[in-house]
Motif scaffolding. Sequence first.
Motif, short mmCIF file in Angstrom:
data_model
loop_
_atom_site.label_atom_id
_atom_site.label_comp_id
_atom_site.label_asym_id
_atom_site.label_seq_id
_atom_site.Cartn_x
_atom_site.Cartn_y
_atom_site.Cartn_z
N ARG A 122 -28.92 -18.42 12.96
CA ARG A 122 -28.67 -17.53 14.10
C ARG A 122 -28.83 -18.33 15.37
NH1 ARG A 122 -32.45 -15.81 11.67
NH2 ARG A 122 -33.92 -15.86 13.40
N THR B 129 -37.31 -22.78 13.24
CA THR B 129 -36.45 -22.83 14.41
C THR B 129 -36.07 -24.28 14.62
OG1 THR B 129 -38.35 -22.97 15.87
CG2 THR B 129 -37.40 -20.79 15.58
N GLY C 162 -32.37 -20.08 14.98
CA GLY C 162 -33.30 -19.54 14.00
C GLY C 162 -32.66 -19.83 12.64
N GLU D 289 -30.04 -18.38 18.76
CA GLU D 289 -30.93 -17.54 19.57
C GLU D 289 -30.69 -17.77 21.06
OE1 GLU D 289 -34.83 -18.50 18.13
OE2 GLU D 289 -34.55 -17.28 16.31
N ASN D 290 -30.28 -18.99 21.39
CA ASN D 290 -30.07 -19.31 22.79
C ASN D 290 -29.12 -20.49 22.86
OD1 ASN D 290 -30.28 -19.68 25.52
ND2 ASN D 290 -32.39 -20.41 25.50
#
Length: 115
Positions: free
Chosen positions: A66, A99, A82, A68-69
């Motif tokens: 994922r 992470t 992530g 995340e940023n």
Amino acid sequence: PEPSQPAAPVDTDDAAIRRVIRVYEQAIETKNIGLYRSVRPGLTAAAETVLMNSFRQIDSQEIDIRVENLRIDGKTATARLGRRDTLITAGRRQIQNSTQTLRFEKTGAGWIIAE
């Protein structure tokens, strides 16, 4: 007059980087060093050896990444990911959550994972 052909949509940097992340994920899942190198061409010989050894030790690996940023700054970018890895080693299933931060660089050929 001939109808003009619409220009092929140019990938946004965001979409291009997300595609590099998908290829990175696929390369690890399929244990494909050539594919891995396509998005991380600066891979050192030592890092490649470590990667190949980990590929050999793992029967199968599924990764769910994922974003995340994602921060894009001109020709460089940083993504905080992530990660959930499902590993099968010697018949044992193991899940690792972590992470990871990847740095990207825009080259003439497109975005790559920078070292």
